[in-house]
Design a protein around this motif. Structure first.
Motif, mmCIF file in Angstrom:
data_model
loop_
_atom_site.group_PDB
_atom_site.id
_atom_site.type_symbol
_atom_site.label_atom_id
_atom_site.label_comp_id
_atom_site.label_asym_id
_atom_site.label_seq_id
_atom_site.Cartn_x
_atom_site.Cartn_y
_atom_site.Cartn_z
ATOM 1 N N ALA A 7 1.024 -1.303 -0.049
ATOM 2 C CA ALA A 7 -0.189 -0.155 0.034
ATOM 3 C C ALA A 7 1.093 1.118 -0.179
ATOM 4 C CB ALA A 7 -0.993 -0.239 1.270
ATOM 5 N N GLU A 10 1.191 1.876 5.351
ATOM 6 C CA GLU A 10 0.606 0.861 6.174
ATOM 7 C C GLU A 10 1.185 0.813 7.621
ATOM 8 O OE1 GLU A 10 0.146 -3.997 6.543
ATOM 9 O OE2 GLU A 10 0.432 -3.141 4.668
ATOM 10 N N ARG A 173 -3.458 1.845 4.960
ATOM 11 C CA ARG A 173 -3.826 0.360 5.413
ATOM 12 C C ARG A 173 -3.716 0.358 6.979
ATOM 13 N NH1 ARG A 173 -1.256 -3.964 2.017
ATOM 14 N NH2 ARG A 173 -2.909 -3.383 0.507
ATOM 15 N N GLY A 187 -8.371 -0.481 5.092
ATOM 16 C CA GLY A 187 -7.979 -0.291 3.638
ATOM 17 C C GLY A 187 -7.574 -1.729 2.966
ATOM 18 N N HIS A 188 -7.926 -2.799 3.687
ATOM 19 C CA HIS A 188 -7.530 -4.142 2.862
ATOM 20 C C HIS A 188 -8.717 -4.366 1.757
ATOM 21 C CE1 HIS A 188 -4.366 -5.673 5.125
ATOM 22 N NE2 HIS A 188 -4.747 -4.722 6.064
#
Length: 189
Positions: A7, A10, A173, A187-188
């Motif tokens: 990402a 993260e 994320r 955010g996954h």
């Protein structure tokens, strides 16, 4: 590990030996495997305040060199915001491991050192937003137990909780590591 897509940013949280660093290293290895032009920089915040910690740091260095040999290590226990800015590039993934030890050094320095002002959480959010390339932050989740008895310990748990919240808001994320397994928080896909 499940999702090893990198990402833009993260935050990896978890308890001691939960797999936080392993996930960060796996993300770095995946990033490096994507392109020969990619780089990875590991910003280590630990300081060797005693023999046991010196041995632990050396073991981590050796393990990291074995698992992700192409990742450069930079030791920066104090000014991680500057270190992120100095090493972040569009083709470079930066791993900061870990925010907990960084905060410890700032709030509870070893004897003979002076405590630094409490970290400004806005600076961390700014560092995440300003990072030119992908950024992985590692931090402990220590606020799940009973309220600590000592004033200084309570202040530390509170400060780390605020720092983790700010990091979670700023990062694209958030992953919680539990027993070596990534638990998606934000955010996954």
């Amino acid at each position: 590990m499940d999702d090893l897509r990198v990402a833009r940013s993260e935050l990896i949280l978890g308890g001691q030996k939960s797999g936080k660093t392993s996930r960060a290293e796996a993300l770095a290895a995946a990033w490096l495997a994507q392109s020969a032009a990619h780089r990875a920089v590991y910003i280590a915040t630990a300081q060797a305040w005693g023999e046991e910690m010196r041995a632990r740091i050396e073991r981590h260095r050796q393990d990291r060199a074995r698992r992700v040999p192409a990742m450069e290590t930079v030791e920066e226990p104090q000014d991680i915001v500057r270190a992120i800015a100095a090493h972040s590039r569009p083709g470079t993934l930066v791993v900061v491991d870990c925010l907990t030890l960084w905060l410890t050094a700032r709030m509870m320095p070893p004897p003979g050192n002076v405590a630094l002002p409490a970290p400004e959480e806005e600076l961390m959010a700014h560092a995440v937003a300003a990072a030119a390339g992908p950024l992985v932050l590692v931090s402990n989740e220590i606020g799940l137990g009973v309220v600590p008895m000592g004033r200084e310990t309570r202040a530390f748990v509170d400060a780390l909780g605020r720092l983790n919240q700010q990091g979670a808001r700023a990062c694209e994320r958030v992953t919680l590591m539990v027993a070596g397994l990534p638990v998606p928080v934000k955010g996954h896909p």
